[in-house]
Structure formats: C-alpha cells, structure tokens
Design a protein around this motif. Structure first.
Motif, short mmCIF file in Angstrom:
data_model
loop_
_atom_site.label_atom_id
_atom_site.label_comp_id
_atom_site.label_asym_id
_atom_site.label_seq_id
_atom_site.Cartn_x
_atom_site.Cartn_y
_atom_site.Cartn_z
N VAL A 95 -25.74 -14.59 -17.22
CA VAL A 95 -24.74 -15.50 -16.67
C VAL A 95 -24.01 -14.86 -15.49
CG1 VAL A 95 -22.56 -16.68 -17.14
CG2 VAL A 95 -24.44 -16.84 -18.77
N SER A 96 -23.58 -13.60 -15.64
CA SER A 96 -22.81 -12.96 -14.56
C SER A 96 -23.66 -12.77 -13.31
CB SER A 96 -22.23 -11.63 -15.03
OG SER A 96 -23.26 -10.70 -15.34
N GLN A 97 -24.91 -12.38 -13.49
CA GLN A 97 -25.78 -12.22 -12.32
C GLN A 97 -26.08 -13.56 -11.65
OE1 GLN A 97 -29.14 -9.55 -12.57
NE2 GLN A 97 -28.17 -8.30 -14.16
N ALA A 98 -26.26 -14.60 -12.46
CA ALA A 98 -26.46 -15.93 -11.89
C ALA A 98 -25.21 -16.41 -11.17
CB ALA A 98 -26.84 -16.93 -13.00
N TYR A 99 -24.06 -16.14 -11.75
CA TYR A 99 -22.81 -16.53 -11.14
C TYR A 99 -22.60 -15.81 -9.81
CZ TYR A 99 -17.77 -17.49 -10.74
OH TYR A 99 -16.53 -17.89 -10.30
N GLY A 100 -22.91 -14.52 -9.78
CA GLY A 100 -22.78 -13.76 -8.55
C GLY A 100 -23.71 -14.25 -7.46
N ALA A 101 -24.89 -14.77 -7.87
CA ALA A 101 -25.87 -15.29 -6.91
C ALA A 101 -25.70 -16.79 -6.67
CB ALA A 101 -27.28 -15.01 -7.41
N ASN A 102 -24.64 -17.38 -7.25
CA ASN A 102 -24.35 -18.80 -7.08
C ASN A 102 -25.49 -19.69 -7.59
OD1 ASN A 102 -22.61 -20.90 -6.35
ND2 ASN A 102 -23.56 -21.13 -4.32
N ARG A 103 -26.00 -19.35 -8.76
CA ARG A 103 -27.06 -20.13 -9.39
C ARG A 103 -26.58 -20.63 -10.74
NH1 ARG A 103 -32.24 -19.27 -7.29
NH2 ARG A 103 -33.13 -19.83 -9.30
N PHE A 312 -11.98 -4.15 -21.10
CA PHE A 312 -12.57 -3.34 -20.03
C PHE A 312 -14.09 -3.30 -20.12
CE2 PHE A 312 -8.21 -1.71 -20.09
CZ PHE A 312 -7.91 -1.83 -18.73
N GLY A 313 -14.64 -3.32 -21.31
CA GLY A 313 -16.09 -3.34 -21.43
C GLY A 313 -16.68 -4.61 -20.84
N LEU A 314 -16.08 -5.75 -21.19
CA LEU A 314 -16.60 -7.02 -20.67
C LEU A 314 -16.23 -7.23 -19.20
CD1 LEU A 314 -16.03 -9.37 -23.72
CD2 LEU A 314 -18.16 -8.36 -22.92
N ALA A 315 -15.06 -6.75 -18.79
CA ALA A 315 -14.72 -6.83 -17.37
C ALA A 315 -15.72 -6.05 -16.54
CB ALA A 315 -13.31 -6.30 -17.13
N SER A 316 -16.08 -4.87 -17.02
CA SER A 316 -17.07 -4.06 -16.32
C SER A 316 -18.41 -4.76 -16.27
CB SER A 316 -17.21 -2.70 -17.02
OG SER A 316 -18.19 -1.91 -16.37
N SER A 317 -18.84 -5.33 -17.40
CA SER A 317 -20.11 -6.05 -17.42
C SER A 317 -20.12 -7.21 -16.42
CB SER A 317 -20.39 -6.59 -18.83
OG SER A 317 -20.67 -5.55 -19.73
N SER A 318 -19.03 -7.96 -16.40
CA SER A 318 -18.97 -9.11 -15.50
C SER A 318 -18.94 -8.68 -14.04
CB SER A 318 -17.72 -9.95 -15.82
OG SER A 318 -17.63 -11.07 -14.98
N LEU A 319 -18.05 -7.73 -13.69
CA LEU A 319 -17.90 -7.34 -12.29
C LEU A 319 -19.13 -6.58 -11.78
CD1 LEU A 319 -14.17 -6.18 -12.51
CD2 LEU A 319 -15.04 -8.29 -11.47
N GLY A 336 -18.15 0.17 -11.94
CA GLY A 336 -18.40 0.78 -13.23
C GLY A 336 -17.62 2.06 -13.42
N ARG A 337 -17.64 2.93 -12.40
CA ARG A 337 -16.96 4.22 -12.48
C ARG A 337 -15.45 4.06 -12.60
NH1 ARG A 337 -19.14 5.97 -8.39
NH2 ARG A 337 -17.54 5.40 -6.88
N GLU A 338 -14.88 3.15 -11.82
CA GLU A 338 -13.43 3.02 -11.80
C GLU A 338 -12.90 2.28 -13.03
OE1 GLU A 338 -12.07 1.62 -8.01
OE2 GLU A 338 -13.19 3.16 -6.91
N VAL A 339 -13.68 1.34 -13.56
CA VAL A 339 -13.24 0.67 -14.79
C VAL A 339 -13.28 1.64 -15.96
CG1 VAL A 339 -13.76 -1.18 -16.42
CG2 VAL A 339 -13.85 -1.64 -13.98
N ILE A 340 -14.23 2.57 -15.95
CA ILE A 340 -14.25 3.61 -16.99
C ILE A 340 -12.94 4.40 -16.96
CG2 ILE A 340 -15.29 5.82 -17.63
CD1 ILE A 340 -18.00 4.63 -16.86
N ARG A 341 -12.52 4.84 -15.79
CA ARG A 341 -11.27 5.59 -15.68
C ARG A 341 -10.08 4.75 -16.16
NH1 ARG A 341 -12.39 7.51 -9.45
NH2 ARG A 341 -14.06 9.02 -9.91
N PHE A 342 -10.06 3.51 -15.74
CA PHE A 342 -8.98 2.60 -16.08
C PHE A 342 -8.91 2.41 -17.60
CE2 PHE A 342 -7.03 -1.62 -14.32
CZ PHE A 342 -5.86 -1.35 -15.00
N GLY A 343 -10.04 2.10 -18.21
CA GLY A 343 -10.07 1.83 -19.64
C GLY A 343 -9.69 3.03 -20.47
N VAL A 344 -10.21 4.21 -20.13
CA VAL A 344 -9.90 5.41 -20.90
C VAL A 344 -8.41 5.73 -20.81
CG1 VAL A 344 -10.28 7.90 -21.04
CG2 VAL A 344 -12.23 6.37 -20.75
N ALA A 345 -7.81 5.51 -19.67
CA ALA A 345 -6.37 5.76 -19.53
C ALA A 345 -5.55 4.85 -20.45
CB ALA A 345 -5.95 5.57 -18.07
#
Length: 477
Positions: A95-103, A312-319, A336-345
């Motif tokens: 769904v997220s990849q389709a949404y990003g590609a406007n499909r 944060f897990g699902l936000a990362s998956s979606s973004l 992915g890298r920055e959401v990891i930092r954000f979530g762990v904090a």
C-alpha cells in the motif's frame, strides 16, 4: 479535535526537537515521523492499557490465580496479532509503495483480508474447542488452568476480527493517515475497558466478562473499518484517504503471492515471539504462582513501554516505503536511519520514567505485599526498563526492512533471542541464580533481536530487495 493538547504528541515533539537541534534528525523528517507516530502510540497505549486493565480487574476481583490464568491465555490470544500483524506487513509494504507511486491499492487490501481470515479462522476454532488442554500445557495448577481456559474459550471468537483490524489499520498508515486508525482502535479499547468493568464487577462474570468485552470491542472496530473503506467515511470520525470496492476480486494470485512473500517471514517472526512465550511461561511456572503473576505484570508494563514502537516502526515503514515507491533509495535510507534515532530516544525517556515509579506501578496490579508478588514484580519491571530500550532499536530497525519486503531477518533475530533467553530463565528456576536468571532472560530477549535487525538495516541490502516489489514492476488494481 486533532488540535487538542495531547501529552503523547508533546513528548514526541520535544524529543524530536532536541534531536533536531543536536543535528541527529532533519527537521522535516522529524515532523513527518511525529505526525505519523504519535497517533499510533496513542492507539497502542489505549490497547495495551486495555490488556493491563484486564489483568488489574481480574486480579482485584479474583486474585493472583486469575492474573496467572489470563497471563497463560495471553500468548494464545496473541496469535491473532502474530498472524494478522505479519500479513499486514505485506499490506503496508504494497500500500505505501503504491501510494508513493500514486497508484491504487484496493487489490492489496482485499487480498489481505481474505488471507488473514483464512489464517486466523482455524486458530479461533482450535482455541474455542480445546481451551483447557491448551492452558494445561503451561501449568498444572487446576484453578489457574480453569480460569485461563474460561477466558480463552470465549476470547477465541475475537481472533479473526483482531486480524482484520490490523489490515485496516496498516492500510491507513500506509497512506499517511495514522489519525483515523488511532481514533477507531483507541475508541475500541475504551469501549473494551468499560465493558470489562461492567461485566466483571457489575455482573460478576470474572475472566469470562473480560473475554466478552474483548470480543465485542473487536467486532465494533471491524465494522467501523469496513464502513469507512467501502463508503469513504465514518460518522464522527471523517473521511478515509482510500476506498476499497467491496465486490472486487479477492483471490488475486499475483497479489496474494506478493503478500505472502513479504508477510510470511514476519508471521514467522511474530509466531517465534508468541510461541517462545509458551516455554518461557512454562519455565516461569517452576518459580510458583506468585512469580508467574509478577512476570505477567512485568509483561503488561513491557507492552505499555513498547507502544512507541507501534508509532515509529509503522511511521518508518510508511515513509521509507513511499520513498522506495518513487525509486529514491537515498532518502529512504535517511528516513530509516533518523526514525531509528528518534524512536530509541523516546523509548529511553519512557524507560527512565517507568523505572523511577516502578513500585507504585506494580501496586496498581498487586496491592498485597504478603504474597511476595509485589517485590518480584518491581524487580522484573526494572529488568524490563533496561530491555525495552533494545526493543525500541529492534522495532524501529524493522520498519525499513518491512517496507522493502526484506522480512526474514526480524524472524531470525526473534528466534535467536529465545535461543539465548530460555536457558537463562531455566537456570534461574533450577539453580541458585534465581530471579537474576529471569531478569537476564527478559533483557536478552529484547537485546538479541535488536542487534540482528540493526545489523541488517546497516548492510543496506534491503534497498536492493525492495526493487522486486515496487509498483513499476507490478500492475495493481
């Protein structure tokens, strides 16, 4: 309503702001991650508060035996989320990849629904038919087995609905809407707690009342999702960003194969988590009912502490998935890298707060210090606070892997976690290591998957794997 002050949103915002000022996160990425994460965290807090309320209510009404019984039934009920959540990993990826590609992504949603029903219905029948035998695998205490079986026999009816709810939630998050599933599922949790209070204390139904409340709430949430996806909106909640034609094709072979190819390793990972709980609980039972009850309390605290991972897990998956859908692997990796930092904090801040108030938190569940449960619960809560920071790393590192379709390594990490943790717990139950062994098992069970998942993210191989799942190479209708 979305503009009302929200403490969860404020905490996430301020942690993100500190990281932005420290140069660890780019401001716009922090904003988008916050927007998607905080509603999911609220959803998780509401739902895990429901589980905690189940334990606290039956404990108050019946005693530590009921806490242990519901605790032994919990991993069976968790099968609905192991199966539904694993398959929903495929849903959010497509769904997220389709949404990003406007499909359009209607086919992915319909096929996900039929798959999750096929997977969960036999499980529900098994739980309803043989509850005593299933609980008896974990304990030989007749009172605990009877209470756990009563709960499992009734809650089995909610298993397919819980699986379908995860598909609906992940679909909306994959289209940048975390607010709507938050309102729906958090509302269901509030309904669940209210129904439990009435049925447990008002009608004296005990553990059966807790189970009935869970089933009713899941039916209401499923009905709400179905209404929104088919009509485009739900009264008092608002419009859905995506609609699904209810009479379209459900059994689309190509889509189902893609869902299963992504989802099966995540199902395996989730099942490894849930199946591993069975020998863990059986080992904890060797310590006695008081320690079992304390362990169940620590698990409920763990579940509450783990709710930032929902966001944060699902936000990362979606973004990450949306960027992969456009072919921008560099930005996907940065997210992915920055959401990891954000979530762990955020996990770290939460763990410190809970550790400071471990004793009063334990007293919410157990107020009789003479049973020995209270002091053990405090000790296990401290161990949980240490381990949960690693759990935060594990959950956030899983997000990009799930978005890309690289879902085998989280399974490997979960299995390895139990391979290390179970012997530690057994040593605690059978040697002078005692509770220290159980505490070490709690920590390593979360630390080992974190190391495995982060290593896989660090290699970057997930970006190449994602190329086989992008909308440009697969038609979707």
């Amino acid at each position: 309503m979305q503009q009302l002050p929200n403490p969860v949103r404020l905490v996430v915002y301020w942690v993100g702001l500190v990281l932005v000022r420290a140069g660890l996160i780019e401001r716009e990425r922090a904003r988008r991650a916050t927007t998607l994460a905080w509603p999911r965290i609220v959803t998780g807090l509401a739902r895990m508060s429901k589980s905690a309320a189940d334990v606290a209510m039956v404990g108050a009404a019946i005693g530590t035996g009921a806490i242990a019984g519901v605790g032994f039934a919990a991993p069976y009920w968790g099968m609905a989320f192991a199966l539904g959540g694993g398959l929903a990993s495929g849903t959010i990826a497509l769904v997220s990849q389709a949404y990003g590609a406007n499909r359009p992504a209607g086919q992915a949603v319909r096929s996900s629904v039929v798959c999750v029903i096929v997977l969960t219905l036999p499980v529900a029948i098994l739980f309803h038919t043989y509850p005593s035998a299933l609980i008896g695998v974990l304990s030989d205490d007749p009172d605990v087995v009877a209470l756990g079986a009563d709960y499992l026999e009734v809650v089995a009816f909610g298993v397919p609905f819980a699986g379908v709810n995860l598909i609906g939630s992940r679909t909306l998050v994959g289209t940048d809407d975390a607010w709507t599933p938050m309102v729906i599922r958090a509302g269901g949790a509030v309904l669940n707690i209210a129904a439990n209070a009435i049925l447990i204390f008002g009608f004296g139904y005990g553990v059966v009342g807790a189970a009935i409340g869970t089933v009713l709430a899941n039916i209401v949430v499923t009905t709400t999702f179905a209404t929104g996806f088919t009509t485009g909106s739900v009264p008092l909640i608002g419009s859905f960003p995506v609609t699904v034609a209810p009479f379209g094709t459900y059994f689309d072979g190509a889509t189902i194969r893609r869902l299963l190819r992504i989802g099966m390793p995540m199902i395996g990972k989730n099942l490894a988590w849930r199946l591993g709980e069975f020998p863990m609980l059986a080992i904890v039972d060797l310590f006695g009912t008081a320690v079992v009850a304390a362990f169940v309390v620590a698990q409920r605290v763990r579940d509450l502490l783990n709710t930032p991972g929902w966001g944060f897990g699902l936000a990362s998956s979606s973004l990450v998935g949306q960027e992969l859908g456009t072919g921008d692997e560099t930005t996907a990796e940065a997210y992915g890298r920055e959401v990891i930092r954000f979530g762990v904090a955020v996990y770290l801040v939460s763990a410190i707060l809970v550790a400071v108030f471990a004793d009063p938190i334990a007293r919410v569940f157990v107020d009789d210090p003479t049973t020995g449960t209270l002091s053990v619960a405090v000790t296990l809560i401290y161990a949980t606070c240490v381990g949960i920071v690693f759990k935060g790393l594990s959950r956030t590192a899983t997000g990009p892997l799930r978005a890309s379709g690289d879902t085998r390594w989280p399974f490997y990490g979960q299995v390895l976690g139990y391979v290390v943790a179970l012997p530690l717990a057994y040593a605690g139950a059978t040697t002078q290591l005692g509770l220290a062994g159980l505490a070490l098992a709690i920590v390593t069970l979360m630390a080992v998957p974190a190391a495995v998942n982060y290593y896989r993210f660090w290699t970057g191989k997930w970006k190449a794997i994602s190329r086989g799942y992008r909308p440009a190479t697969h038609a979707d209708d």
